[in-house]
Design an enzyme around this catalytic site. Sequence first.
Site, PDB file in Angstrom:
ATOM      1  N   LYS A   1       0.852  -1.194   0.000  1.00 17.89           N
ATOM      2  CA  LYS A   1       0.000   0.000   0.000  1.00 17.89           C
ATOM      3  C   LYS A   1       0.883   1.238   0.000  1.00 17.89           C
ATOM      4  O   LYS A   1       1.525   1.554   0.999  1.00 17.89           O
ATOM      5  CB  LYS A   1      -0.884   0.027   1.258  1.00 17.89           C
ATOM      6  CG  LYS A   1      -2.027   1.015   1.121  1.00 17.89           C
ATOM      7  CD  LYS A   1      -2.523   1.525   2.438  1.00 17.89           C
ATOM      8  CE  LYS A   1      -1.620   2.527   3.050  1.00 17.89           C
ATOM      9  NZ  LYS A   1      -1.336   3.717   2.227  1.00 17.89           N
TER      10      LYS A   1
ATOM     11  N   GLU B   1       9.532  16.309  14.717  1.00 16.77           N
ATOM     12  CA  GLU B   1      10.127  16.331  13.381  1.00 16.77           C
ATOM     13  C   GLU B   1       9.614  17.564  12.653  1.00 16.77           C
ATOM     14  O   GLU B   1       8.406  17.733  12.506  1.00 16.77           O
ATOM     15  CB  GLU B   1       9.647  15.116  12.586  1.00 16.77           C
ATOM     16  CG  GLU B   1      10.401  13.847  12.824  1.00 16.77           C
ATOM     17  CD  GLU B   1       9.944  12.752  11.856  1.00 16.77           C
ATOM     18  OE1 GLU B   1       8.771  12.344  11.918  1.00 16.77           O
ATOM     19  OE2 GLU B   1      10.761  12.302  11.046  1.00 16.77           O
TER      20      GLU B   1
ATOM     21  N   CYS C   1      13.173  11.340   6.951  1.00 17.24           N
ATOM     22  CA  CYS C   1      13.315  10.851   8.329  1.00 17.24           C
ATOM     23  C   CYS C   1      14.740  11.081   8.816  1.00 17.24           C
ATOM     24  O   CYS C   1      14.996  11.186  10.006  1.00 17.24           O
ATOM     25  CB  CYS C   1      12.981   9.370   8.375  1.00 17.24           C
ATOM     26  SG  CYS C   1      13.912   8.431   7.168  1.00 17.24           S
TER      27      CYS C   1
ATOM     28  N   GLU D   1      10.340   1.182  10.180  1.00 22.60           N
ATOM     29  CA  GLU D   1      11.238   2.307   9.890  1.00 22.60           C
ATOM     30  C   GLU D   1      10.441   3.570  10.182  1.00 22.60           C
ATOM     31  O   GLU D   1       9.615   3.979   9.374  1.00 22.60           O
ATOM     32  CB  GLU D   1      11.687   2.256   8.422  1.00 22.60           C
ATOM     33  CG  GLU D   1      12.510   1.045   8.058  1.00 22.60           C
ATOM     34  CD  GLU D   1      13.891   1.049   8.707  1.00 22.60           C
ATOM     35  OE1 GLU D   1      14.304   2.086   9.254  1.00 22.60           O
ATOM     36  OE2 GLU D   1      14.543  -0.015   8.693  1.00 22.60           O
TER      37      GLU D   1
END
Length: 501
Positions: A187, A394, A297, A263
Amino acid sequence: MTAIATTQVPDAISSIHTDLFIGGEWVPAAAGDRFDVLNPATGEVLAEVADADATDARRALETAAAHQAEWAATSPRNRSEILYRAYELIMSRVDGIASVMTAEMGKPLAEAKGEVAYGAEFFRWFAEEAVRIGGDHTTTGDGGTRIVVSRQPVGPCILITPWNFPLAMGTRKIGPAIAAGCTMVLKPAELTPLTTLLLADILVEAGLPAGVLNVVTTTDPSTVVTEWMDSGLARKVSFTGSTEVGKTLLRQAAGTVMRTSMELGGNAPFIVCADADISRAVDGLMLAKMRNTGQACTAANRIFVHRSVIDEFTEQFTAKMAALKVGDGAADGTQVGPLVEPKAVAKVASLVDDAVSKGAAVACGGEAPEGPGFFYPPTVLTGVGLEADLVRNEIFGPVAAIIPFGDADNPLDPAADDEVISLANDTPWGLVAYFFSQDVDRCARLSTALEAGMVGVNTGIVSNPAAPFGGVKESGLGREGGRVGIEEFLDMKYTATPIRR
Ligand code: NAD
């Protein structure tokens, strides 16, 4: 095939299949629903793709499960050759694939081409690994039993990818799954399905048998993925995305004790020590901060600079940031593209406003332009306090937050190392850490003490298919790429055979 023809749509998009890919066929969603894919540089619709629901999800996973035994029985050489052919096909079409990626997620063409080469390399790497799956052989201590340890494919896999590296995050999972002999449902992110749909076509051309890879696009990821997670048919989930969704998947995986690779997010420290080569550190930060317009990331999130070099560093870095050319990634000379969606611009703007309200100064950028497109300019904040929200979140945008450490009058005081190690580790995340120093002892100390799955020493880039990519703490579980990448898709089996004398 419902790509909408406007002058903004690259040729490569009009030939992409926009239905679900199940059992080797392109099929519409059972309910007939579709959703728009936008170009973040213009806000225009690029294509409409099938919008799957739980029924489609079930069908895709049942198909993958039905093909597992047959696929696992294929020869490693056969799987290797499919991957190698796919690598060659991707490399022969770099420009077309890059133009699709730029159109749907915004990164400048030069960066998109870089991702195509990086993403393709996972196929070449795992083509090589497919024929090197090893085992072990020994005997029990009393010599009475032979122990044979072999490896077998874990079984049908659920692969879920994010929007920021639409090709490479797919190939980093599909590559080892194919090499190991696993079938899969994939997906892609709803913001960037087109690159994945194009990749599925390439794998068909490379000879991947029907049913091995099944691609499901949807605007309802929770329903589709929950259907998969609770089905009992999948044996592994490999996810790249936010820590929040990763935690939900880990809870769901517990239901059937599924293998997991996670991850997840990061909050990378980037440390400039007093003895760093400053211009090298500036170049390193440009890469670590600005790759993908800061939407990585691995992006440097907290930039700790020793007070004895902070003025020189900030001046050089700000000059480079202010000189970057922002625009549509498809236009010549663009160095910084848009953010992926309006929500991302709002989030970055609010993090900047919060830091400024708490005492940070804006050295460049700091204000989102009017549309069209979802842009935020390269921004440098100085004197950022530890209470600013962006220190704990983040940023995922082109904003560099510079935080001072150490004593300006005492550059070689080892207490500065203790201070910055403790600042850098003060986060629940641990994906990557970067530091710049020319002192060999300091390099050894920092690389050991920093709590991260990956450390960049005098470099602003760590990602490579030959390296084990992954994090510690809330940045994830498992590794992708490198020698260990394929292990995530293999189960170990120990067979005991008595030795008759
Ligand atoms: P996200 O978690 O929102 O989405 C990632 C994927 O999960 C998408 O395909 C999305 O549709 C799907 N998803 C969303 N909600 C879900 C749910 N409830 N159940 C199942 N699937 C769901 O993340 P994003 O915004 O697409 O990507 C950015 C995040 O990904 C950042 O946190 C970034 O650090 C992380 N990331 C990590 C790595 C890594 O290798 N560690 C690489 C790239 C991105």
